[in-house]
Write an enzyme that holds these catalytic residues in place. Structure first.
Site: not given
Length: 429
Positions: A162, A204, A241, A338, A389
């Site tokens: 990913q 992203e 990731d 997160k 990140k």
């Protein structure tokens, strides 16, 4: 002065054009705090529940129920509370919800309030958010983990992994690290263009070229690092990731790397990583195996845990119960943090503290659906986490966090620390 007089939520849009929750908290002094809630694309099975409306409006992704829960249920309960009592407020909302996964009121409702309360309190005291949350010891700037090639759920291409990221560990300051990463990002664009690849960016901010394999992504990044004038492995390390839960097939218990036409067992996945780590300067692998493949994660930790940061995202979902299980079983050596996976600032800080006590690192993270809210930048410094990140140096929703970190470093002056490679304090270098 810091008594809550009003709490108000509205529906706004995130970086993917999906609705999300924005909350404002007003205090007696006139101070106000505002927060916007992020949202993920690949989500862990055990994450706190993000409440969506369903139906036709916004293709089912509306958040009016969550907004209503803030305005009708949470607000009346919190008016009169002291905004300085973050733990008490978060605990009260958890009890008000009454479920294990915040499924009644929605983690997106609760988190919006939790973050807005902290910001209102900081504003009332005229303190930067990172100082309010972390005290006078909050001074470590994080090493950025910059996602510059996207695959998997974040892109429509043949790359299974990913995210491929760069980490400027050799820089002297955050400002220099950001410059390094940004120069490599622009260098990568040139490299991709010269090879005839698409240079459109993904969720992203990273590129999503239709590369032929996962290894081609790593080779292309190495080329970009060198062309930008940096040394791979010394000044810049690589991170991945894998988001393996998206590759895992429950029916046959195997990992389907469809881009490469491979079907691998847990052991073969571990061997695949060992091969990549031997060939490339990879310092961090996130979610290398499925979130329920604890045996596979243990095998990966036993084989690579001394030299590679093994980050649990879907594995730990910012949850102290899951993390405690990992610590006990010797699985992984790092947790991805997160805020919306768990739903309150208090629980987020608890997870970071537990990780550090156990010698695990903590990586503060964005989600693929982001906003202009930069709270996670302040959290990274407040907790001296050492790593963040938050995407490529592209798209305002990502750059907002980097710009906030530049401001913080500037504000801290000589007190600011950038630890580079030392941020990986649990690896035997």
């Amino acid at each position: 002065m810091t008594i809550i007089t009003d709490v108000y939520a509205r529906e706004v849009l995130d970086s993917r054009g999906n609705p999300t929750v924005e909350v404002e908290v007003y205090l007696e002094s006139g101070a106000m705090g505002r927060a916007l809630v992020p949202s993920g694309a690949s989500t862990g099975e055990y994450e706190a529940v993000e409440l969506r409306d369903g139906g036709e409006r916004f293709l089912g992704k509306g958040v009016l129920k969550a907004v209503e829960n803030v305005n009708e249920v949470i607000a009346p309960e919190l008016i009169g509370f002291d905004a300085l009592d973050q733990i008490g407020i978060d605990q009260h909302m958890i009890e008000l919800d009454g479920t294990e996964n915040k499924g009644k009121l929605g983690a997106n409702a609760i988190l919006g309030v939790s973050m807005a309360v902290a910001r209102a309190a900081a504003n009332a005291l005229d303190l930067p958010l990172y100082v309010y949350l972390g005290g006078f010891n909050a001074k470590q700037l994080p090493v950025p983990m910059m996602n510059i090639i996207n695959g998997g759920e974040h892109a429509d291409n043949n790359v299974d992994i990913q995210e491929f990221m760069i980490m400027p560990v050799g820089a002297e300051s955050f400002k220099e690290a950001l410059r390094t990463g940004t120069e490599i990002f622009h260098s990568l664009k040139k490299v991709l263009k010269s090879k005839g690849y698409n240079t459109a960016v993904g969720d992203e901010g990273g590129f999503a070229p239709n590369l032929s394999s996962n290894e081609e992504a790593l080779q292309t990044i190495i080329e970009a690092i060198e062309q930008a004038g940096y040394t791979p492995g010394e000044q810049v390390k690589l991170a991945m990731d894998v988001a393996s839960s998206e590759l895992y097939n429950k029916e046959d218990g195997k990992y389907h790397l469809s881009g490469e036409g491979k079907v691998l067992s847990s052991e073969e996945m571990v061997a695949f990583y060992e091969e990549l780590v031997a060939k490339y300067p990879i310092i961090s692998i996130e979610d290398g195996l499925d979130e329920n493949d604890w045996e596979g994660h243990k095998m990966l930790t036993d084989r690579l845990g001394d030299k590679v940061q093994l980050v649990g995202d879907d594995l730990f979902v910012t949850n102290t119960k899951k993390l405690a299980q990992g610590i006990e079983q010797g699985v992984g050596n790092s947790i991805l943090i997160k805020v919306n996976q768990i739903g309150t600032l208090t629980e987020t800080f608890d997870a970071i503290e537990m990780a550090k006590r156990a010698g695990y690192t903590a990586v503060i993270s964005h989600r693929s659906g982001e906003t202009e809210d930069s709270t996670i930048a302040d959290i990274a410094v407040a907790t001296n986490a050492g790593q963040i990140k938050t995407g490529a140096p592209s798209r305002t929703d990502r750059v907002a966090k980097y710009n906030q970190l530049l401001r913080i470093e500037d504000e801290l002056g000589n007190l600011a620390q950038y630890n580079g490679l030392q941020s990986f304090y649990n690896l035997k270098k």
